[in-house]
Enzyme design. Structure first.
Site, PDB file in Angstrom:
ATOM      1  N   TYR A 147       0.853  -1.200   0.000  1.00 53.98           N
ATOM      2  CA  TYR A 147       0.000   0.000   0.000  1.00 53.98           C
ATOM      3  C   TYR A 147       0.883   1.243   0.000  1.00 53.98           C
ATOM      4  O   TYR A 147       1.592   1.521   0.969  1.00 53.98           O
ATOM      5  CB  TYR A 147      -0.928   0.032   1.221  1.00 53.98           C
ATOM      6  N   PRO A 207     -15.608  -3.959   2.859  1.00 51.04           N
ATOM      7  CA  PRO A 207     -16.961  -4.319   3.280  1.00 51.04           C
ATOM      8  C   PRO A 207     -18.011  -3.275   2.911  1.00 51.04           C
ATOM      9  O   PRO A 207     -19.209  -3.568   2.923  1.00 51.04           O
ATOM     10  CB  PRO A 207     -16.830  -4.436   4.811  1.00 51.04           C
TER      11      PRO A 207
HETATM   12  N1  LIG Z   1      -6.578  -8.231   0.917  1.00 51.74           N
HETATM   13  C1  LIG Z   1      -6.821  -7.466  -0.133  1.00 51.74           C
HETATM   14  O1  LIG Z   1      -6.565  -7.828  -1.276  1.00 51.74           O
HETATM   15  C2  LIG Z   1      -7.449  -6.111   0.090  1.00 51.74           C
HETATM   16  C3  LIG Z   1      -7.949  -5.378  -1.006  1.00 51.74           C
HETATM   17  C4  LIG Z   1      -8.524  -4.135  -0.774  1.00 51.74           C
HETATM   18  C5  LIG Z   1      -8.607  -3.636   0.523  1.00 51.74           C
HETATM   19  N2  LIG Z   1      -8.093  -4.355   1.568  1.00 51.74           N
HETATM   20  C6  LIG Z   1      -8.166  -3.848   2.962  1.00 51.74           C
HETATM   21  O2  LIG Z   1      -9.530  -3.609   3.293  1.00 51.74           O
HETATM   22  C7  LIG Z   1      -9.669  -2.284   3.790  1.00 51.74           C
HETATM   23  C8  LIG Z   1     -11.057  -1.744   3.472  1.00 51.74           C
HETATM   24  O3  LIG Z   1     -11.332  -1.822   2.089  1.00 51.74           O
HETATM   25  P1  LIG Z   1     -11.480  -0.548   1.135  1.00 51.74           P
HETATM   26  O4  LIG Z   1     -10.902   0.631   1.784  1.00 51.74           O
HETATM   27  O5  LIG Z   1     -10.991  -0.978  -0.197  1.00 51.74           O
HETATM   28  O6  LIG Z   1     -13.045  -0.390   0.958  1.00 51.74           O
HETATM   29  P2  LIG Z   1     -14.284  -0.114   1.912  1.00 51.74           P
HETATM   30  O7  LIG Z   1     -13.908  -0.225   3.313  1.00 51.74           O
HETATM   31  O8  LIG Z   1     -15.371  -0.952   1.385  1.00 51.74           O
HETATM   32  O9  LIG Z   1     -14.641   1.393   1.524  1.00 51.74           O
HETATM   33  C9  LIG Z   1     -13.766   2.452   1.718  1.00 51.74           C
HETATM   34  C10 LIG Z   1     -14.422   3.687   1.115  1.00 51.74           C
HETATM   35  O10 LIG Z   1     -15.651   3.937   1.798  1.00 51.74           O
HETATM   36  C11 LIG Z   1     -15.683   5.279   2.291  1.00 51.74           C
HETATM   37  N3  LIG Z   1     -16.352   5.227   3.603  1.00 51.74           N
HETATM   38  C12 LIG Z   1     -15.909   4.600   4.720  1.00 51.74           C
HETATM   39  N4  LIG Z   1     -16.820   4.709   5.716  1.00 51.74           N
HETATM   40  C13 LIG Z   1     -17.848   5.427   5.212  1.00 51.74           C
HETATM   41  C14 LIG Z   1     -19.077   5.886   5.753  1.00 51.74           C
HETATM   42  N5  LIG Z   1     -19.455   5.608   6.988  1.00 51.74           N
HETATM   43  N6  LIG Z   1     -19.898   6.615   4.956  1.00 51.74           N
HETATM   44  C15 LIG Z   1     -19.550   6.905   3.688  1.00 51.74           C
HETATM   45  N7  LIG Z   1     -18.400   6.490   3.117  1.00 51.74           N
HETATM   46  C16 LIG Z   1     -17.553   5.764   3.869  1.00 51.74           C
HETATM   47  C17 LIG Z   1     -14.235   5.711   2.371  1.00 51.74           C
HETATM   48  O11 LIG Z   1     -14.122   7.092   2.126  1.00 51.74           O
HETATM   49  P3  LIG Z   1     -13.618   8.124   3.260  1.00 51.74           P
HETATM   50  O12 LIG Z   1     -12.152   7.920   3.395  1.00 51.74           O
HETATM   51  O13 LIG Z   1     -14.007   9.422   2.677  1.00 51.74           O
HETATM   52  O14 LIG Z   1     -14.361   7.790   4.503  1.00 51.74           O
HETATM   53  C18 LIG Z   1     -13.580   4.925   1.228  1.00 51.74           C
HETATM   54  O15 LIG Z   1     -13.687   5.617   0.015  1.00 51.74           O
HETATM   55  C19 LIG Z   1      -8.528  -1.515   3.117  1.00 51.74           C
HETATM   56  O16 LIG Z   1      -8.226  -0.320   3.796  1.00 51.74           O
HETATM   57  C20 LIG Z   1      -7.421  -2.528   3.158  1.00 51.74           C
HETATM   58  O17 LIG Z   1      -6.780  -2.500   4.438  1.00 51.74           O
HETATM   59  C21 LIG Z   1      -7.534  -5.585   1.367  1.00 51.74           C
END
Ligand SMILES: NC(=O)c1ccc[n+]([C@@H]2O[C@H](COP(=O)([O-])OP(=O)(O)OC[C@H]3O[C@@H](n4cnc5c(N)ncnc54)[C@H](OP(=O)(O)O)[C@@H]3O)[C@@H](O)[C@H]2O)c1
Length: 325
Positions: free
Chosen positions: A55, A205
């Protein structure tokens, strides 16, 4: 916040904090706000931080290292990181490395960036199809014996890979994409994890922010390259989110809260790691842990987000090929 247990004894807050977006993927980042968000999470019940060496090409681990160094509260932090995806200059040049030699060099670099002497959970980020999984997990098992990592995890792995890995060393957690619009793991993986006593950590999620009312693209946003965020697919999928938002409003919830509550209600061994860079969103996400959904509400959401209702794959073809499906 309550806790949940991953594997036999890794106790973590029932919601973690995904830190990826603080260094890459979803537009502009702000280090000061990111560190403030991490401290706020730690002071408000979240003790489980998720990162990976790739990352921001190491930036995310360094950022967490700086956040931990300046943290003055009393929460004992559980750190999960990952290795195995090697970034190239562009996406066509990145590759997967699960060789024992690579694992040994990756853990040393991660520990240095985080300024820690061990990781609580170390995941294989993607399965290297050229290296038997037994070899990769074998060297990770040595790292456990040496005290460099406490638990082993594995991301985006097939049933067969999980079973083989678990025979070499108990796997504490599997991390794969799981949300209302990414439900492939439900058919076989989730029941198998329950049977084997392995925890499940859903990534993205909130559907990378799509399953909220906040969704918008900035420049340099990786979601532009994901098929389900494009053209007709996006229009189709947005209709489902509109329905979800109506349902959330009727329940006096934010859309993101209903989205997270659905994931949490799918099982006691499930610990989602929503990513956010904003305190307001973090507060909404923390409150989602207290939402109780009835069996009827769960069934309604299951029906609305039936697998066949979603249009577009979750990654472009080149990245779908990295998955161990
Ligand atoms: N193992 C893997 O291959 C893999 C792949 C992808 C991700 N990950 C891990 O999973 C974590 C989470 O996944 P992700 O960040 O891809 O997606 P996510 O958690 O599904 O969504 C993140 C997005 O949602 C927004 N958000 C968060 N809370 C919110 C709320 N209450 N209301 C409105 N918008 C909201 C965030 O924007 P704001 O910042 O503006 O809140 C961001 O743009 C990552 O940080 C990473 O550590 C792992």
């Amino acid at each position: 916040m309550r806790t949940r247990v991953l594997g036999s004894d890794l106790e973590v807050s029932e919601i973690g904090l995904g830190c990826m977006g603080m260094s890459q993927s979803y537009g502009k980042t702000d280090e000061k706000e990111a560190i403030y968000t991490i401290h706020y999470a730690l002071d408000n019940g979240i003790n489980f931080l998720d990162t990976a060496d790739m990352y921001g090409n190491g930036h995310n681990e360094e950022l967490i290292g700086r956040a931990l160094a300046s943290y003055t509260g009393s929460t004992e932090v559980i750190i999960a990181s990952k290795f195995g995806i090697v970034n190239g200059d562009d996406i066509t040049r990145r590759y997967i490395d699960g060789s024992p030699k690579y694992v040994r060099s990756a853990i040393e670099k991660s520990l240095k960036r985080l300024n820690l002497d061990h990781l609580d959970l170390y995941y294989i980020h993607r399965i290297d199809k050229t290296v038997p999984i037994e070899e990769t997990v074998g060297v990770m098992s040595d790292l456990v014996a040496e005290g460099k990592i406490r638990n082993i995890g594995i991301c985006e792995a097939s049933l067969e890979t999980i079973e083989k890995a678990n025979q070499v060393h108990p796997i504490t957690a599997v991390q794969s994409e799981y949300s209302l619009w990414s439900r492939d793991v439900e058919a076989a993986i989730l029941p198998k994890l329950t049977e084997l006593g392995i925890g499940f950590v859903p990534y993205s999620p909130l559907g990378r922010g799509f399953l909220t009312t906040n969704f918008q693209f900035e420049e340099q946003d990786m979601r532009r390259f994901l098929p389900r965020f494009q053209d007709e697919n996006l229009l189709n999928n947005q209709k489902l989110v509109d329905e979800l938002t109506k349902m959330a409003e009727d329940m006096n919830l934010k859309t993101a809260q209903l989205t997270l509550a659905w994931v949490l209600n799918k099982g006691e061994h499930i610990v989602p790691i929503p990513g956010t860079t904003k305190i307001s969103h973090l507060n909404d996400n923390i409150k989602a842990a207290d939402v109780v959904l009835t069996a009827e509400q769960m069934a309604e959401l299951d029906r609305l987000f039936d697998l066949s209702a979603i249009q577009g794959t979750r990654y472009p073809q080149i990245l779908m090929e990295e998955l161990n499906l």
